[in-house]
Design a protein around this motif. Structure first.
Motif, PDB file in Angstrom:
ATOM      1  N   ASN A 134      42.071   6.283 -29.880  1.00 55.07           N
ATOM      2  CA  ASN A 134      42.934   6.631 -28.963  1.00 55.07           C
ATOM      3  C   ASN A 134      44.204   6.121 -28.988  1.00 55.07           C
ATOM      4  O   ASN A 134      44.706   5.567 -27.880  1.00 55.07           O
ATOM      5  CB  ASN A 134      42.353   6.418 -27.496  1.00 55.07           C
ATOM      6  N   GLN A 137      47.326   6.947 -26.121  1.00 53.77           N
ATOM      7  CA  GLN A 137      46.679   7.690 -25.096  1.00 53.77           C
ATOM      8  C   GLN A 137      46.555   9.173 -25.673  1.00 53.77           C
ATOM      9  O   GLN A 137      46.311   9.935 -25.057  1.00 53.77           O
ATOM     10  CB  GLN A 137      47.364   7.717 -23.722  1.00 53.77           C
ATOM     11  N   TYR A 138      46.507   9.486 -26.933  1.00 56.94           N
ATOM     12  CA  TYR A 138      46.636  10.823 -27.371  1.00 56.94           C
ATOM     13  C   TYR A 138      45.344  11.753 -26.893  1.00 56.94           C
ATOM     14  O   TYR A 138      45.190  12.833 -26.532  1.00 56.94           O
ATOM     15  CB  TYR A 138      46.473  11.058 -29.110  1.00 56.94           C
ATOM     16  N   ASP A 140      43.542  11.044 -24.471  1.00 56.42           N
ATOM     17  CA  ASP A 140      43.044  10.811 -22.776  1.00 56.42           C
ATOM     18  C   ASP A 140      42.630  12.225 -22.245  1.00 56.42           C
ATOM     19  O   ASP A 140      41.508  12.131 -21.490  1.00 56.42           O
ATOM     20  CB  ASP A 140      44.082  10.383 -22.012  1.00 56.42           C
ATOM     21  N   VAL A 143      38.953  12.880 -23.403  1.00 52.48           N
ATOM     22  CA  VAL A 143      37.764  12.045 -22.895  1.00 52.48           C
ATOM     23  C   VAL A 143      37.653  12.606 -21.511  1.00 52.48           C
ATOM     24  O   VAL A 143      36.771  12.443 -20.865  1.00 52.48           O
ATOM     25  CB  VAL A 143      38.553  10.562 -22.750  1.00 52.48           C
ATOM     26  N   SER A 144      38.796  12.895 -20.524  1.00 50.80           N
ATOM     27  CA  SER A 144      38.867  13.558 -19.435  1.00 50.80           C
ATOM     28  C   SER A 144      37.958  14.904 -19.339  1.00 50.80           C
ATOM     29  O   SER A 144      37.067  15.209 -18.280  1.00 50.80           O
ATOM     30  CB  SER A 144      40.045  13.717 -18.901  1.00 50.80           C
ATOM     31  N   HIS A 167      41.268   1.716 -28.203  1.00 50.86           N
ATOM     32  CA  HIS A 167      42.578   2.019 -28.442  1.00 50.86           C
ATOM     33  C   HIS A 167      42.867   1.295 -29.729  1.00 50.86           C
ATOM     34  O   HIS A 167      44.042   1.289 -30.246  1.00 50.86           O
ATOM     35  CB  HIS A 167      43.535   1.393 -27.395  1.00 50.86           C
TER      36      HIS A 167
END
Length: 193
Positions: A134, A137-138, A140, A143-144, A167
């Motif tokens: 990740n 935060q690509y 994120d 993942v959500s 990360h």
């Protein structure tokens, strides 16, 4: 882990941080003696991770469909380049050869590769770890989305553990070393709660 398949973009993205971390992953794989299995191209993050492994004296096996070789993107310096007839054959070959899978940032093709291998894990076709590196935060939003799938009961909670998002290359490889696959999905014996 003897080999890891890496799915990633054929471009370098909008920030140098993506290439920097692809290089770090390649260096970490070589340091640990893990063979890189990847798509065989010399462009984008694909080329960056492969070059980093090779520069550290590691092993790299590329799997490339013939039609992409004809577009002159085949990496010429690999330990081994396996030519196949289709994208489907490429994914199957990579899946067969790898002990685990890591997705770096990329576009629809990268996500398609990751989702297929994730689905195969969920169905019990393999018990290998599936990671998302990740960077920046690509992943994120993805993942959500997995969290939302579980919350809305489109994915059983035990399958959320298949999603290993970290990360740094070191952190994701450490999680791989302790990974335990969930039990196989079945519709006949499991009751909804």
């Amino acid at each position: 882990m003897r080999s890891i398949a890496v799915f990633c973009g054929s471009s370098e993205g909008s920030s140098s941080i993506y290439k920097e971390n692809a290089v770090k992953l390649g260096q970490e794989l070589a340091k640990r003696g893990i063979t890189l299995i990847y798509g065989g191209a010399n462009v984008g993050l694909m080329g960056a991770v492969a070059d980093a492994v090779l520069e550290q004296g590691g092993q790299v096996i590329g799997v490339l469909p013939h039609f992409l070789q004809n577009r002159e993107i085949a990496h010429k310096g690999l330990t081994e380049l396996i030519m196949v007839n289709s994208m489907h054959e490429r994914k199957a070959k990579m899946a067969d050869m790898a002990d685990g899978f890591i997705a770096l940032p990329g576009g629809p093709g990268t996500l398609e590769e990751y989702f297929e291998i994730f689905t195969w894990a969920q169905l019990g076709l393999h018990n290998k770890p599936c990671g998302l590196l990740n960077i920046n935060q690509y992943f994120d939003p993805l993942v959500s989305m997995f969290d939302n799938m579980e919350r809305e009961q489109f994915m059983q909670p035990k399958y959320r553990s298949i999603v290993i998002a970290e990360h740094t290359p070191e952190a994701i490889l450490e999680k791989f070393s302790t990974y335990s696959a969930p039990s196989v999905k079945t519709y006949l014996t499991e009751q909804r709660t």
